[in-house]
Design an enzyme around this catalytic site. Structure first.
Site, mmCIF file in Angstrom:
data_model
loop_
_atom_site.group_PDB
_atom_site.id
_atom_site.type_symbol
_atom_site.label_atom_id
_atom_site.label_comp_id
_atom_site.label_asym_id
_atom_site.label_seq_id
_atom_site.Cartn_x
_atom_site.Cartn_y
_atom_site.Cartn_z
ATOM 1 N N HIS A 72 0.744 -1.370 -0.135
ATOM 2 C CA HIS A 72 0.039 -0.116 -0.006
ATOM 3 C C HIS A 72 1.059 1.284 0.160
ATOM 4 C CE1 HIS A 72 -4.119 -1.818 1.587
ATOM 5 N NE2 HIS A 72 -3.581 -2.528 0.705
ATOM 6 N N TYR A 201 -9.688 5.236 7.336
ATOM 7 C CA TYR A 201 -10.064 5.475 8.623
ATOM 8 C C TYR A 201 -11.018 6.415 8.652
ATOM 9 C CZ TYR A 201 -5.356 3.489 9.782
ATOM 10 O OH TYR A 201 -4.516 2.345 10.302
ATOM 11 N N PRO A 293 -4.560 -0.190 18.778
ATOM 12 C CA PRO A 293 -4.477 -0.508 17.303
ATOM 13 C C PRO A 293 -4.429 0.633 16.099
ATOM 14 C CG PRO A 293 -6.209 -1.418 18.012
ATOM 15 C CD PRO A 293 -5.941 -0.511 19.231
ATOM 16 N N LYS A 297 0.894 -0.296 15.021
ATOM 17 C CA LYS A 297 2.148 -0.301 15.721
ATOM 18 C C LYS A 297 2.550 -1.431 16.485
ATOM 19 C CE LYS A 297 3.850 3.310 13.557
ATOM 20 N NZ LYS A 297 3.338 2.870 12.362
ATOM 21 N N TYR A 385 3.455 6.589 9.977
ATOM 22 C CA TYR A 385 2.589 5.544 9.651
ATOM 23 C C TYR A 385 3.513 4.326 8.922
ATOM 24 C CZ TYR A 385 -1.587 3.161 8.158
ATOM 25 O OH TYR A 385 -2.519 1.997 8.035
#
EC number: 1.14.13.2
Length: 394
Positions: A72, A201, A293, A297, A385
């Site tokens: 991704h 998200y 979550p 990580k 990220y």
């Protein structure tokens, strides 16, 4: 029994450390309380940072990941009627994340360990750690009713939040940092095509939602729920209806629903214990820290702990520089706290907190607008990220 490194726990962190040590010619034995099937049955994370992908490649267990993992290059955040894509690859200088389930990582590591003939003792009961501050620590355990002893040079505690390793350190030696969040995630796994090829998200007045995936044909979805909710009260139909209500309309329209393979509710917490070592015992992964979550990580932090411990053990065995192991905790914690901050921040800006007043709600929205509307803000999210770099061991 005798070995160089005793590893407590055959989850991904213990198996990865064992694989790296074996490739380097350092003998190790893994003790695991559960059965292999139980370990593989845990439904866990699926987003791997660049650093973890590189580490799995170094360990020689990347063949299936390279074939089946989904790379991704971006991630999307939806809020206040807006959708913003974060171009991870461009903003991080070429780094990406790979979607490949923790179950698959664990299976690959198990198969590699079996193929090389390294020892894993499953269903090891009553594990106890001894003489941690001496030069000859050892582990005792029961197997098939027999009490056994494993002598070693070092012990790696990779046995999770509830494991015996952290409990073996005197409580007065440890400082605990913790935050428990007032909600959980209700997750559903389904053999349906993901609604988006990248993760979404969503911050919505009804609560947070996440559209994730395990493969091109298996989806993982989450919705924020109060801690009082029970999974048996959530039919598949109720879950899909709630998820659609929290997603942008054009995403909800494309959502393919289907029967759940698994549903569960996970509480959210931030937790760190310092130090991460005591004598010749070194904690790694969930034994030392937990993250909510939201930032993806948890598994990745375990991998960076393992990388650090592995490289320090290499220095000790190959160069006789055992004193470098004293730096383990400090090296790990520098990266851990940055990941804890990012996970806390993502949780704070994407969830709806009970008793939040109008001012706090507007601040949350403005925080998202600022970060997602600024090149510097986007770069900050992307850098974290995809994963901060591992510290070099000199």
């Amino acid at each position: 029994m005798k070995t160089q490194v005793a590893i407590i726990g055959a989850g991904p962190s213990g198996l990865l450390l064992g694989q790296l040590l074996h490739k380097a010619g350092i003998d190790n034995v893994i003790l695991e309380r559960q059965t292999p099937d139980y370990v593989l049955g845990r439904i866990r994370a699926g987003v791997l940072e660049q650093g973890m992908v590189d580490l799995l490649r170094e360990a020689g267990v990347d063949r299936r990941m390279a074939r089946d993992g989904l790379v991704h290059e971006g991630v999307e955040i939806a809020f206040a009627g807006q959708r913003r894509r974060i171009d991870l690859k461009r903003l991080s200088g070429g780094k990406t994340v790979t979607v490949y389930g923790q179950t698959e990582v664990t299976r690959d590591l198990m198969e590699a360990r079996e193929a090389c003939g390294a020892t894993t003792v499953y269903q090891a009961a009553e594990v106890r750690l001894h003489d941690l501050q001496g030069e000859r620590p050892y582990v005792t355990f029961e197997r098939d009713g027999e009490r056994l002893r494993l002598d070693c040079d070092y012990i790696a505690g990779c046995d999770g939040f509830h494991g015996i390793s952290r409990q073996s350190i005197p409580a007065e030696r440890l400082k605990v940092f913790e935050r428990v969040y007032p909600f959980g995630w209700l997750g559903l796994l389904a053999d349906t095509p993901p609604v988006s090829h990248e993760l979404i998200y969503a911050n919505h007045p009804r609560g947070f939602a996440l559209c994730s995936q395990r493969s091109a044909t298996r989806s993982r979805y989450y919705v924020q729920v109060p801690l009082t909710e029970k999974v048996e009260d959530w039919s598949d139909e109720r879950f899909w209806t709630e998820l659609k209500a929290r997603l942008p309309a054009e995403v909800a329209e494309k959502l393919v629903t289907g029967p759940s393979l698994e549903k569960s509710i996970a509480p959210l917490r931030s937790f760190v214990v310092e130090p991460m070592q005591h004598g010749r015992l070194f904690l790694a992964g969930d034994a030392a820290h937990i993250v909510p979550p939201t930032g993806a990580k948890g598994l990745n932090l375990a991998a960076s702990d393992v990388s650090t411990l592995y490289r320090l053990l290499l220095k000790a065995y190959r160069e006789g520089r055992g004193e470098l192991l004293e730096r383990y905790s400090a090296i790990c914690l520098r990266r851990i706290w940055k990941a804890e901050r990012f996970s806390w921040w993502m949780t704070s800006v994407l969830h709806r907190f009970p008793d939040t007043d109008a001012f706090s709600q507007r601040i949350q929205q403005t925080e998202l607008e600022y970060y997602l509307g600024s090149e510097a803000g986007l770069a900050t999210i992307a850098e974290n990220y995809v994963g901060l770099p591992y510290e070099e061991i000199e």
